[in-house]
Design a protein around this motif. Structure first.
Motif, PDB file in Angstrom:
ATOM      1  N   ALA A   1    -117.964  44.893  21.800  1.00 51.57           N
ATOM      2  CA  ALA A   1    -118.202  44.062  20.614  1.00 51.57           C
ATOM      3  C   ALA A   1    -119.654  43.590  20.565  1.00 51.57           C
ATOM      4  O   ALA A   1    -120.309  43.418  21.600  1.00 51.57           O
ATOM      5  N   TYR A   2    -120.129  43.399  19.354  1.00 50.02           N
ATOM      6  CA  TYR A   2    -121.491  42.907  19.134  1.00 50.02           C
ATOM      7  C   TYR A   2    -121.566  41.455  19.592  1.00 50.02           C
ATOM      8  O   TYR A   2    -120.707  40.640  19.253  1.00 50.02           O
ATOM      9  N   ASN A   3    -122.583  41.125  20.352  1.00 54.56           N
ATOM     10  CA  ASN A   3    -122.780  39.748  20.804  1.00 54.56           C
ATOM     11  C   ASN A   3    -124.088  39.234  20.232  1.00 54.56           C
ATOM     12  O   ASN A   3    -125.167  39.588  20.709  1.00 54.56           O
ATOM     13  N   ILE A   4    -123.990  38.396  19.224  1.00 59.20           N
ATOM     14  CA  ILE A   4    -125.195  37.876  18.575  1.00 59.20           C
ATOM     15  C   ILE A   4    -126.048  37.056  19.543  1.00 59.20           C
ATOM     16  O   ILE A   4    -127.262  37.004  19.407  1.00 59.20           O
ATOM     17  N   LEU A   5    -125.429  36.459  20.539  1.00 59.01           N
ATOM     18  CA  LEU A   5    -126.196  35.635  21.482  1.00 59.01           C
ATOM     19  C   LEU A   5    -127.186  36.465  22.291  1.00 59.01           C
ATOM     20  O   LEU A   5    -128.169  35.944  22.796  1.00 59.01           O
ATOM     21  N   ASP A   6    -126.930  37.771  22.383  1.00 53.62           N
ATOM     22  CA  ASP A   6    -127.875  38.653  23.066  1.00 53.62           C
ATOM     23  C   ASP A   6    -129.194  38.754  22.301  1.00 53.62           C
ATOM     24  O   ASP A   6    -130.218  39.127  22.873  1.00 53.62           O
TER      25      ASP A   6
ATOM     26  N   ARG B   1    -131.426  20.334  19.811  1.00 48.53           N
ATOM     27  CA  ARG B   1    -132.165  19.665  20.888  1.00 48.53           C
ATOM     28  C   ARG B   1    -131.949  20.353  22.235  1.00 48.53           C
ATOM     29  O   ARG B   1    -132.506  19.943  23.236  1.00 48.53           O
ATOM     30  N   SER B   2    -131.123  21.400  22.224  1.00 49.47           N
ATOM     31  CA  SER B   2    -130.917  22.184  23.443  1.00 49.47           C
ATOM     32  C   SER B   2    -130.647  23.628  23.050  1.00 49.47           C
ATOM     33  O   SER B   2    -130.201  23.905  21.935  1.00 49.47           O
ATOM     34  N   GLN B   3    -130.902  24.522  23.976  1.00 50.13           N
ATOM     35  CA  GLN B   3    -130.631  25.937  23.712  1.00 50.13           C
ATOM     36  C   GLN B   3    -129.130  26.155  23.557  1.00 50.13           C
ATOM     37  O   GLN B   3    -128.700  26.982  22.759  1.00 50.13           O
ATOM     38  N   GLU B   4    -128.329  25.396  24.291  1.00 51.28           N
ATOM     39  CA  GLU B   4    -126.877  25.528  24.193  1.00 51.28           C
ATOM     40  C   GLU B   4    -126.402  25.182  22.778  1.00 51.28           C
ATOM     41  O   GLU B   4    -125.530  25.849  22.225  1.00 51.28           O
ATOM     42  N   ASP B   5    -126.991  24.117  22.177  1.00 49.96           N
ATOM     43  CA  ASP B   5    -126.618  23.755  20.805  1.00 49.96           C
ATOM     44  C   ASP B   5    -127.012  24.862  19.824  1.00 49.96           C
ATOM     45  O   ASP B   5    -126.267  25.170  18.892  1.00 49.96           O
ATOM     46  N   ALA B   6    -128.177  25.457  20.036  1.00 51.78           N
ATOM     47  CA  ALA B   6    -128.616  26.557  19.172  1.00 51.78           C
ATOM     48  C   ALA B   6    -127.653  27.742  19.304  1.00 51.78           C
ATOM     49  O   ALA B   6    -127.267  28.348  18.298  1.00 51.78           O
ATOM     50  N   GLU B   7    -127.236  28.040  20.522  1.00 53.24           N
ATOM     51  CA  GLU B   7    -126.288  29.136  20.754  1.00 53.24           C
ATOM     52  C   GLU B   7    -124.958  28.865  20.062  1.00 53.24           C
ATOM     53  O   GLU B   7    -124.396  29.744  19.409  1.00 53.24           O
ATOM     54  N   THR B   8    -124.478  27.627  20.180  1.00 52.52           N
ATOM     55  CA  THR B   8    -123.208  27.260  19.551  1.00 52.52           C
ATOM     56  C   THR B   8    -123.309  27.376  18.038  1.00 52.52           C
ATOM     57  O   THR B   8    -122.396  27.894  17.384  1.00 52.52           O
TER      58      THR B   8
ATOM     59  N   ILE C   1    -135.672  22.509  19.009  1.00 53.62           N
ATOM     60  CA  ILE C   1    -135.821  23.864  19.525  1.00 53.62           C
ATOM     61  C   ILE C   1    -135.585  24.800  18.343  1.00 53.62           C
ATOM     62  O   ILE C   1    -134.563  24.706  17.662  1.00 53.62           O
ATOM     63  N   VAL C   2    -136.556  25.671  18.098  1.00 53.08           N
ATOM     64  CA  VAL C   2    -136.439  26.657  17.022  1.00 53.08           C
ATOM     65  C   VAL C   2    -136.120  27.997  17.676  1.00 53.08           C
ATOM     66  O   VAL C   2    -136.833  28.435  18.576  1.00 53.08           O
ATOM     67  N   THR C   3    -135.028  28.599  17.218  1.00 49.88           N
ATOM     68  CA  THR C   3    -134.618  29.891  17.769  1.00 49.88           C
ATOM     69  C   THR C   3    -134.420  30.890  16.628  1.00 49.88           C
ATOM     70  O   THR C   3    -134.282  30.496  15.466  1.00 49.88           O
ATOM     71  N   SER C   4    -134.397  32.157  16.988  1.00 47.82           N
ATOM     72  CA  SER C   4    -134.087  33.203  16.012  1.00 47.82           C
ATOM     73  C   SER C   4    -132.964  34.050  16.571  1.00 47.82           C
ATOM     74  O   SER C   4    -132.740  34.095  17.781  1.00 47.82           O
ATOM     75  N   ALA C   5    -132.251  34.704  15.668  1.00 45.71           N
ATOM     76  CA  ALA C   5    -131.175  35.614  16.060  1.00 45.71           C
ATOM     77  C   ALA C   5    -131.029  36.658  14.956  1.00 45.71           C
ATOM     78  O   ALA C   5    -131.597  36.508  13.875  1.00 45.71           O
ATOM     79  N   ASP C   6    -130.267  37.694  15.247  1.00 46.69           N
ATOM     80  CA  ASP C   6    -130.107  38.787  14.287  1.00 46.69           C
ATOM     81  C   ASP C   6    -128.661  39.281  14.338  1.00 46.69           C
ATOM     82  O   ASP C   6    -128.190  39.677  15.405  1.00 46.69           O
TER      83      ASP C   6
END
Length: 186
Positions: A2-7, A164-171, A105-110
């Motif tokens: 399965a595709y994992n967006i967190l990757d 405010r955390s990478q975990e929050d961005a992941e969630t 924390i600013v993150t990007s995903a695809d």
């Protein structure tokens, strides 16, 4: 598999703040630090850019400092220590081990696929989105828990800010991905 967006999640910028001392004489400090950018008509603080660690520091007369440009929290910690050494070298009395706090924390995903933003806007709660394609090419989606703002683009790219955390961005990213998948939007 399965595709994992967190990757695909990548930290683009971390903004943190720290109280270094009670006050900073901006004119005196900027005169002593080569490369300090201080023009009080343009900006009410000193802008310092460091190469190692690669970070920018905004110093204010209140003694507060905003650090930006880091890609991980260790760089923020290194930046604070570098700034403490620099301030001590020029004779400014600063706290020995001040605690910094991450503000954003600013993150990007695809998601790996195109997203039909018009359909997405119809599915999501109207009170949590802003979508005006003639003004901005992305859909703004505000998440309450964890507190974050996800900018979605038709290309399938996400920008997440306000965490405010990478975990929050992941969630936040996983929540949005799950909603889009559940409604067959990706």
């Amino acid at each position: 598999m399965a595709y994992n967006i967190l990757d695909t999640l990548k930290v683009e910028n971390i903004v943190a703040s720290v109280q270094l001392c009670d006050t900073i004489d901006l004119a005196a400090v900027s005169a002593k630090i080569p490369g300090a950018d201080y023009n009080k008509r343009r900006f009410p603080g000193i802008v310092l850019r460091f190469d190692n660690p690669k970070i920018a520091a905004l110093l204010f007369s209140s003694g507060k400092v905003v650090l930006t440009g880091a890609k991980n929290p260790d760089i923020i910690a290194d930046g604070v220590q570098h700034l403490i050494r620099l301030m001590k070298e020029i004779g400014v009395s600063v706290s020995e081990n001040p605690e910094y706090s991450i503000q954003n924390i600013v993150t990007s995903a695809d998601v790996g696929k195109h997203i039909n933003l018009n359909k997405t806007a119809m599915i999501l709660s109207f009170d949590k989105i802003e979508y005006e394609p003639e003004q901005f090419p992305g859909l703004v989606y505000r998440i309450e828990s964890p507190k974050a703002v996800v900018l979605m683009f038709g290309s399938g790219k996400f920008i997440v800010t306000g965490s405010r955390s990478q975990e929050d961005a992941e969630t936040a990213v996983q929540k949005v991905y799950d909603v889009l998948s559940e409604h067959s939007l990706i």
